[in-house]
Design a protein around this motif. Structure first.
Motif, PDB file in Angstrom:
ATOM      1  N   LEU A  28       0.978  -1.149   0.278  1.00 43.46           N
ATOM      2  CA  LEU A  28      -0.297   0.208  -0.135  1.00 43.46           C
ATOM      3  C   LEU A  28       0.622   1.336  -0.600  1.00 43.46           C
ATOM      4  O   LEU A  28       1.264   1.348   0.750  1.00 43.46           O
ATOM      5  N   ILE A  29       0.789   2.230  -1.148  1.00 46.50           N
ATOM      6  CA  ILE A  29       1.586   3.541  -0.749  1.00 46.50           C
ATOM      7  C   ILE A  29       0.593   4.606  -0.807  1.00 46.50           C
ATOM      8  O   ILE A  29      -0.843   4.644  -1.037  1.00 46.50           O
ATOM      9  N   GLY A  30       0.921   5.744   0.184  1.00 47.64           N
ATOM     10  CA  GLY A  30      -0.253   6.659   0.611  1.00 47.64           C
ATOM     11  C   GLY A  30      -0.268   7.858  -0.413  1.00 47.64           C
ATOM     12  O   GLY A  30       0.871   7.631  -1.459  1.00 47.64           O
ATOM     13  N   ASN A  31      -1.418   8.502  -1.067  1.00 43.09           N
ATOM     14  CA  ASN A  31      -1.110   9.205  -1.422  1.00 43.09           C
ATOM     15  C   ASN A  31      -1.017  10.778  -1.884  1.00 43.09           C
ATOM     16  O   ASN A  31       0.045  11.415  -2.722  1.00 43.09           O
ATOM     17  N   ILE A  32      -0.347  10.888  -0.194  1.00 43.68           N
ATOM     18  CA  ILE A  32       0.632  12.270  -0.628  1.00 43.68           C
ATOM     19  C   ILE A  32       1.473  11.941  -0.945  1.00 43.68           C
ATOM     20  O   ILE A  32       2.644  11.095   0.327  1.00 43.68           O
ATOM     21  N   VAL A  33       2.579  13.265  -1.356  1.00 46.04           N
ATOM     22  CA  VAL A  33       3.370  13.467  -1.277  1.00 46.04           C
ATOM     23  C   VAL A  33       4.170  14.923  -0.800  1.00 46.04           C
ATOM     24  O   VAL A  33       3.395  15.994  -0.417  1.00 46.04           O
ATOM     25  N   SER A  34       4.813  14.325   0.613  1.00 43.91           N
ATOM     26  CA  SER A  34       4.896  15.576   0.810  1.00 43.91           C
ATOM     27  C   SER A  34       6.123  16.140   0.550  1.00 43.91           C
ATOM     28  O   SER A  34       6.832  15.565  -0.431  1.00 43.91           O
ATOM     29  N   ASP A  35       6.877  17.610   1.909  1.00 43.13           N
ATOM     30  CA  ASP A  35       7.551  18.251   1.136  1.00 43.13           C
ATOM     31  C   ASP A  35       8.894  17.193   1.744  1.00 43.13           C
ATOM     32  O   ASP A  35      10.560  18.196   1.425  1.00 43.13           O
ATOM     33  N   SER A  36       9.004  17.475   2.931  1.00 43.32           N
ATOM     34  CA  SER A  36      10.113  16.190   3.257  1.00 43.32           C
ATOM     35  C   SER A  36      10.090  15.036   3.741  1.00 43.32           C
ATOM     36  O   SER A  36       8.772  14.456   4.796  1.00 43.32           O
ATOM     37  N   SER A  37      11.477  14.208   4.270  1.00 44.34           N
ATOM     38  CA  SER A  37      11.170  13.118   5.258  1.00 44.34           C
ATOM     39  C   SER A  37      10.913  13.151   6.353  1.00 44.34           C
ATOM     40  O   SER A  37      11.247  11.902   7.197  1.00 44.34           O
ATOM     41  N   THR A  38      11.925  13.856   6.936  1.00 47.99           N
ATOM     42  CA  THR A  38      12.796  14.304   7.725  1.00 47.99           C
ATOM     43  C   THR A  38      12.154  14.826   8.471  1.00 47.99           C
ATOM     44  O   THR A  38      12.582  14.951  10.241  1.00 47.99           O
ATOM     45  N   ASP A  39      11.286  16.319   8.154  1.00 45.76           N
ATOM     46  CA  ASP A  39      10.639  17.246   9.372  1.00 45.76           C
ATOM     47  C   ASP A  39       9.704  16.154  10.679  1.00 45.76           C
ATOM     48  O   ASP A  39       9.071  15.185   9.189  1.00 45.76           O
ATOM     49  N   PRO A  40       9.714  16.841  11.295  1.00 48.82           N
ATOM     50  CA  PRO A  40       7.818  16.630  12.110  1.00 48.82           C
ATOM     51  C   PRO A  40       6.693  16.471  11.268  1.00 48.82           C
ATOM     52  O   PRO A  40       6.511  17.630  10.155  1.00 48.82           O
ATOM     53  N   LEU A  41       5.770  15.500  11.274  1.00 48.85           N
ATOM     54  CA  LEU A  41       5.304  15.279  10.258  1.00 48.85           C
ATOM     55  C   LEU A  41       3.627  16.413  10.474  1.00 48.85           C
ATOM     56  O   LEU A  41       3.203  16.719   9.519  1.00 48.85           O
ATOM     57  N   SER A  42       3.668  17.252  11.718  1.00 53.15           N
ATOM     58  CA  SER A  42       2.648  17.932  12.152  1.00 53.15           C
ATOM     59  C   SER A  42       3.119  19.095  11.302  1.00 53.15           C
ATOM     60  O   SER A  42       1.802  20.173  10.894  1.00 53.15           O
ATOM     61  N   THR A  43       4.788  19.342  10.751  1.00 54.58           N
ATOM     62  CA  THR A  43       5.200  20.489   9.739  1.00 54.58           C
ATOM     63  C   THR A  43       4.794  20.325   8.442  1.00 54.58           C
ATOM     64  O   THR A  43       4.835  21.142   7.666  1.00 54.58           O
ATOM     65  N   VAL A  44       4.096  18.891   7.791  1.00 57.64           N
ATOM     66  CA  VAL A  44       4.874  18.494   6.486  1.00 57.64           C
ATOM     67  C   VAL A  44       3.778  18.267   6.002  1.00 57.64           C
ATOM     68  O   VAL A  44       3.663  17.948   5.168  1.00 57.64           O
ATOM     69  N   ILE A  45       2.335  18.230   6.810  1.00 58.01           N
ATOM     70  CA  ILE A  45       0.962  17.212   6.284  1.00 58.01           C
ATOM     71  C   ILE A  45       0.054  18.812   7.283  1.00 58.01           C
ATOM     72  O   ILE A  45      -0.124  18.351   8.014  1.00 58.01           O
ATOM     73  N   GLU A  46       0.382  19.510   6.495  1.00 56.50           N
ATOM     74  CA  GLU A  46      -0.485  20.669   6.669  1.00 56.50           C
ATOM     75  C   GLU A  46      -2.657  20.460   6.978  1.00 56.50           C
ATOM     76  O   GLU A  46      -2.990  21.620   7.258  1.00 56.50           O
ATOM     77  N   HIS A  47      -2.453  19.861   5.998  1.00 61.62           N
ATOM     78  CA  HIS A  47      -3.626  19.608   5.306  1.00 61.62           C
ATOM     79  C   HIS A  47      -5.021  18.540   6.549  1.00 61.62           C
ATOM     80  O   HIS A  47      -6.235  18.519   6.148  1.00 61.62           O
ATOM     81  N   ALA A  48      -4.601  17.845   7.631  1.00 65.18           N
ATOM     82  CA  ALA A  48      -4.660  16.853   8.405  1.00 65.18           C
ATOM     83  C   ALA A  48      -4.739  17.509   9.683  1.00 65.18           C
ATOM     84  O   ALA A  48      -3.449  17.770  10.382  1.00 65.18           O
ATOM     85  N   ASP A  49      -5.274  17.517  10.781  1.00 64.56           N
ATOM     86  CA  ASP A  49      -5.080  17.305  12.567  1.00 64.56           C
ATOM     87  C   ASP A  49      -4.414  16.508  12.441  1.00 64.56           C
ATOM     88  O   ASP A  49      -5.607  15.858  13.280  1.00 64.56           O
ATOM     89  N   LEU A  50      -3.204  16.045  13.269  1.00 60.81           N
ATOM     90  CA  LEU A  50      -2.414  15.156  13.679  1.00 60.81           C
ATOM     91  C   LEU A  50      -2.336  15.175  14.772  1.00 60.81           C
ATOM     92  O   LEU A  50      -2.355  16.441  15.146  1.00 60.81           O
ATOM     93  N   GLN A  51      -2.490  14.407  15.918  1.00 62.08           N
ATOM     94  CA  GLN A  51      -2.583  13.824  16.867  1.00 62.08           C
ATOM     95  C   GLN A  51      -1.303  13.121  17.830  1.00 62.08           C
ATOM     96  O   GLN A  51      -1.446  11.754  16.875  1.00 62.08           O
ATOM     97  N   ALA A  52      -1.032  13.181  18.826  1.00 60.66           N
ATOM     98  CA  ALA A  52      -0.295  12.689  19.303  1.00 60.66           C
ATOM     99  C   ALA A  52      -0.370  11.175  19.695  1.00 60.66           C
ATOM    100  O   ALA A  52      -1.835  11.246  20.613  1.00 60.66           O
ATOM    101  N   GLY A  53      -1.418   9.953  19.564  1.00 64.01           N
ATOM    102  CA  GLY A  53      -1.685   8.648  20.140  1.00 64.01           C
ATOM    103  C   GLY A  53      -1.149   7.625  19.172  1.00 64.01           C
ATOM    104  O   GLY A  53       0.554   7.320  19.151  1.00 64.01           O
ATOM    105  N   GLU A  54      -2.147   6.711  19.452  1.00 59.75           N
ATOM    106  CA  GLU A  54      -1.672   5.400  19.304  1.00 59.75           C
ATOM    107  C   GLU A  54      -1.881   4.726  17.497  1.00 59.75           C
ATOM    108  O   GLU A  54      -2.953   5.680  16.871  1.00 59.75           O
TER     109      GLU A  54
END
Length: 654
Positions: A313-339
């Motif tokens: 399975l491959i995700g659709n989202i093309v992000s700007d960076s694979s090394t920066d924190p997820l919250s800074t490169v995925i701005e279209h979704a509200d990511l939360q800390a969790g399991e």
């Protein structure tokens, strides 16, 4: 003789007055024309035989009748009317874009959400699955077309702004020429009423386009302001230009670096529409689309279609960076800390849950891939070219994000020979750990008092299971929230216990929607939304259930609940939010319609006040015509009488 000269002055004055009246009559229907009046003055008297006797009359000046206050106010109101009319025209187009057409966004949205209810009555029907996908495509197309039309409207407005700026600069050039002419006439003390009429008409045309404030002083000089910047009237003509950016248009005057603040005129309305009104509705549509994308994808991503889990399975989202924190490169979704829980199923149907903990403010896409790769049977990597996450399972295994239960819990601490097996579809909303503790010892299905007590994560009892006499080995026993447990033939010993986590919220992070893993929609906003191409190619991937069974509809209640989910700003549902968008543009149209009617009425009243002073009244002009005609005839009689007297005098002398 003095009388002859006096008669000549009266004759000449009457001729001028008749010419002025004739000019008024001729221009009675000329737009912008202000009627003229001859102002007369008596000539200095002569002293004759000790008496001061009048020396006749002359034209002092030709007065142009106008009301300074009314004219200035009218110019400002013309700016206001032009602004509101242009705004109303654009708002009508926006309203038509949002509400007109065969694929109205609201209708297609309601149809999409209704199709999930229809699917629950026929999950095995391929046509019903296809209907869900087609309704999703129709909604996506409707909202994409709407945003596209808004973008086209912005392009049209940009062209209009360029055209209006060109027209304004032409008028400013004419204003400069007129100002020079007026100054020259004033310097020579010559009448320049025609030029003043032309200037007034020009200023009103400018007011329509760019918004103009004029203030006429007592000495006749004029002060002009465009957007808080003064307009020079002289040899050095002003000009305006378009600047800013494709997203934010600005108008600058001359070489100034501070943009004009245009609150009136057509250009002001066009700028407001381009910079504020249309982007505001685009943002609302993007917010609606993004909210629906994330909500639908979160439900779909944590479900399974009849095809079951995935090998790759491959995700659709093309992000700007694979090394920066997820919250800074995925701005279209509200990511939360969790399991984040991934279920892995082998060829025999044995399912094992693996859980990792993710903090999007700290961990990157590479970190997530590394954690997944550390799970048994799975590997993950991030594409170097696109920074897309790819997850793969070892041969013979499949994976999903549906949560649920481990079919074979960890029994390493159990001393008996009976094997417990969990099943069913967990329909709880949260994650819960159940502990199974044996009370008594004996053989499964035999003897009395062989009980298994079930406790939740806080130690509260939730079930008491009889696995002794009366129980058939291997038979499933119902547990809370749609799950079951079965004990194989064998023995259980007192105080043996085992635990298992029942996962109702497998994605507390929002990773499936954030990375669009097993998604219903692709895209992130109203201009990019579309049904995932992998779903269109294979409708059996539509995740109506949690187990992979063709008739499983356990995930459909979550889809159906989206209709009433208050996830949009203001705790509104998607339909309520869309209705609010339509109501907002409708209110703006209604408000500006009333304002336009009010301003137009005020403008007409000011024009009537102006015309009462400046317009030509033919009846009044006829009175003046008769008056000056009589004056002319009387002057002729004076000259004739004087001529007769001179003839008699000369005849006596001869």
């Amino acid at each position: 003789m003095t009388s002859f000269n006096i008669g000549l002055t009266a004759l000449r004055t009457a001729q001028v007055a008749l010419d002025v009246v004739s000019n008024n009559v001729a221009n009675a229907n000329t737009p912008g024309y202000h009627r003229r009046r001859v102002e007369l003055a008596n000539l200095n008297p002569n002293v004759v035989a000790g008496h001061r006797i009048g020396n006749g009359v002359e034209v002092n000046y030709i007065r142009r009748l106008h009301d300074q206050v009314t004219e200035s106010t009218l110019t400002s109101v013309i700016s206001d009317v032009s602004y509101v009319e242009a705004s109303l025209n654009i708002e009508n187009k926006i309203e038509s874009t949002l509400l007109a057409g065969d694929n109205v966004i609201g209708d297609t949205l309601n149809q999409l959400l209704s199709e999930f209810t229809n699917l629950s009555s026929g999950p095995n029907e391929a046509t019903q699955r296809q209907a869900v996908l087609e309704s999703g495509q129709q909604f996506a197309e409707a909202i994409r077309n709407t945003v596209s039309q808004l973008q086209d409207l912005k392009k049209t407005i940009r062209l209009q702004v360029d055209n209006e700026v060109e027209n304004v600069n032409d008028e400013l050039a004419q204003l400069s020429d007129l100002s020079v002419q007026i100054s020259r006439f004033e310097a020579r003390d010559l009448e320049h009423n025609n030029e003043l009429d032309e200037r007034d008409a020009l200023l009103n045309r400018l007011a329509e386009m760019v918004g103009l404030v004029r203030s006429e002083r007592q000495d006749g000089t004029l002060s002009l302001m465009i957007g808080r910047h003064s307009v020079q009237q002289g040899v050095n003509e002003n000009s305006i230009r378009v600047g800013g950016s494709p997203e934010q248009l600005e108008i600058y005057m001359d070489e100034r670096q501070t943009p004009l603040t245009l609150d009136n005129g057509r250009i002001g309305a066009l700028l407001t529409a381009y910079n504020e009104t249309i982007p505001a509705f685009e943002e609302k549509l993007n917010e609606l689309a993004n909210g629906l994308i994330n909500t639908m994808n979160q439900v779909h991503g944590t479900g399974v279609g009849p095809d079951g889990g995935f090998q790759n399975l491959i995700g659709n989202i093309v992000s700007d960076s694979s090394t920066d924190p997820l919250s800074t490169v995925i701005e279209h979704a509200d990511l939360q800390a969790g399991e984040f829980t991934i279920g892995v199923t082998d060829a025999n149907g044995v399912r094992q849950l693996h859980t990792i903990t993710i903090d999007p403010d700290v961990e990157s896409l590479d970190d997530v891939a590394a954690q997944i790769s550390g799970l048994s049977g799975l590997s993950a990597s991030v594409s170097a070219a696109t920074n897309q996450l790819q997850i793969s399972a070892l041969p013979g295994l499949s994976f999903d994000f549906a949560g649920g239960v481990d079919t074979e819990p960890d029994l390493s601490s159990v001393t008996g020979t009976s094997v417990a097996q969990l099943g069913g579809t967990y329909d709880g909303d949260s994650n819960e750990t159940y502990t199974f503790r044996v009370d008594g010892s004996g053989t499964i299905g035999r003897g009395t008092g062989l009980i298994v007590n079930v406790f939740d994560s806080v130690g509260e009892p939730v079930a008491q299971l009889n696995v002794g006499e009366g129980y058939e080995a291997g038979s499933p026993i119902e547990l809370p929230n749609g799950t079951t447990v079965a004990f194989s033939a064998g023995t259980l010993n007192h105080a043996d216990e085992f635990s298992s986590t029942f996962v109702g919220d497998p994605d507390q992070v929002g990773l499936t929607s954030g990375l669009q893993l097993n998604s219903f929609f692709s895209g992130v906003d109203a201009s990019t939304i579309e049904v995932d191409s992998k779903l269109l190619d294979n409708p059996t991937r539509l995740a109506a259930g949690k187990t992979g069974d063709l008739s499983d509809t356990s995930n459909l209640p979550a889809f159906i609940a989206i209709r009433d989910a208050t996830v949009m700003p203001g705790d509104r549902t998607f339909s309520e939010y869309l209705d609010e968008i339509a109501t907002e543009i409708g209110f703006q149209v209604q408000s500006n319609t009333r304002l336009n009617e009010s301003l137009t009425t005020y403008k007409l009243r000011l024009e009537e006040e102006r015309d009462a002073t400046s317009a030509v009244d033919l009846n009044e002009e006829i009175v003046y015509l008769q008056q000056y005609q009589k004056s002319y005839e009387a002057a002729v009689r004076i000259i004739q009488t004087t001529d007769n007297m001179l003839n008699e005098l000369f005849s006596i002398i001869r």
